[in-house]
Design an enzyme around this catalytic site. Structure first.
Site: not given
Length: 286
Positions: A2-3, A113, A132, A167
């Site tokens: 999920p972004e 889970h 996970r 950067r």
DNA sequence: ACTATTTCCTGGATGC
DNA sequence: TGCATCCAGGAAATAG
């Protein structure tokens, strides 16, 4: 994975179904793994609180918590009503790679889970499931949580250019750095760079203002289009209603290694940058 | 102060 | 068919 678009979709879905609910009790499956705050703190913040709002910050889902009606009444006698109704805490959920928040009836079988169950006054349950275990749960005082970085859909061009100034890191890595921009992940970084015609390995500082301008437009367009389609469903992502998103059908480079570029037919390349697979068209991206 | 690399974690895919 | 190995990747930790 999920972004931003997936988290936005999930947060909107959750807001629709749990806003206004009061938390009766909380079960936490583990004392440590997915918890960033202590189990005691999380339970204390949630129990008897009213969910005033659910929103997204970067890839985090934030539940704003107020006091429930019973507590409010007793507090109102001693303090001002305004004080008692203001949100006092936040529950913060990061879904990691495979985390899900499901709203269901209590008789629904508890999935393997499942790490947290929040019992709501309506009788329904909000469950956190994460095979996970990359997801994280925490609590903070109202307004204290800092998701880092700037929201990509809100940033202006000059601030965007300033983020990358000096950067040396590859632009792909810089886009993934949540302390700069918050919410862009591997899929949307690749898709944005393709649309902007920029190779993922280009040093951030080497990009011209014009290229960064193009990149910012690409980032915003990609994220907005993905939100409109309910995110990208790859692997096991589904939204709060269990519905899949459809933006994966619009991926132009992600997951298309060896397939012809949709613009020039050149085979899409895949390289690893900062441990992440990165997809690009060697002809369209310079 | 940065940047690069490693680690965590499990299920599904792949290979022999 | 079965078993081992690899891979996915967000972000924190570690190393340089």
């Amino acid at each position: 994975m999920p972004e931003l678009p997936e988290v936005e979709t999930i947060a909107r879905g959750l807001a629709k179904r749990v806003t206004g609910e009061t938390v009766d009790s909380v079960w936490l499956g583990s004392k440590k793994e997915p918890l960033k705050s202590s189990a005691r703190e999380i339970a204390a913040a949630l129990e008897h609180s009213r969910i005033a709002a659910v929103r997204r910050m970067g890839k985090h889902i934030v539940f704003d918590l107020g006091r429930d009606a019973v507590v409010q009444k007793s507090v109102a006698r001693a303090h001002s009503p305004a004080e008692s109704t203001a949100p006092r805490a936040q529950w913060i959920v990061h879904l990691g790679m495979t985390g899900r928040l499901q709203v269901c009836e209590p008789q629904t079988e508890v999935e393997k889970h499942t790490h947290a169950i929040v019992r709501l006054s309506s009788g329904r349950e909000l469950r956190f499931v994460d095979p996970r275990r990359f997801g994280r749960l925490s609590v903070a005082k109202a307004g204290d949580f800092d998701a880092g970085g700037i929201e990509p859909l809100e940033i202006d061009l000059e601030s965007f250019i300033r983020l990358f100034h000096g950067r040396k890191t590859p632009i792909k890595s810089a886009l993934l750095n949540q302390k700069l921009l918050r919410g862009v992940g591997n899929i949307y970084a690749d898709e944005s760079l393709f649309r902007a015609g920029i190779r993922p390995r280009r040093r951030a500082a080497s990009l011209t203002r014009e290229q960064l301008g193009k990149l910012l437009v690409a980032v915003k367009d990609v994220l907005k289009e993905a939100i409109a389609l309910g995110g990208s469903s790859i692997s096991d992502y589904v939204d709060a209603d269990g519905e899949e998103g459809f933006f994966q059908l619009n991926h132009r480079v992600y997951g298309r290694e060896g397939k012809p570029c949709l613009v020039c037919k050149t085979p899409i390349k895949r390289v690893v940058i900062a441990g992440r697979s990165s997809h690009y068209c060697p002809k369209c991206q310079k």
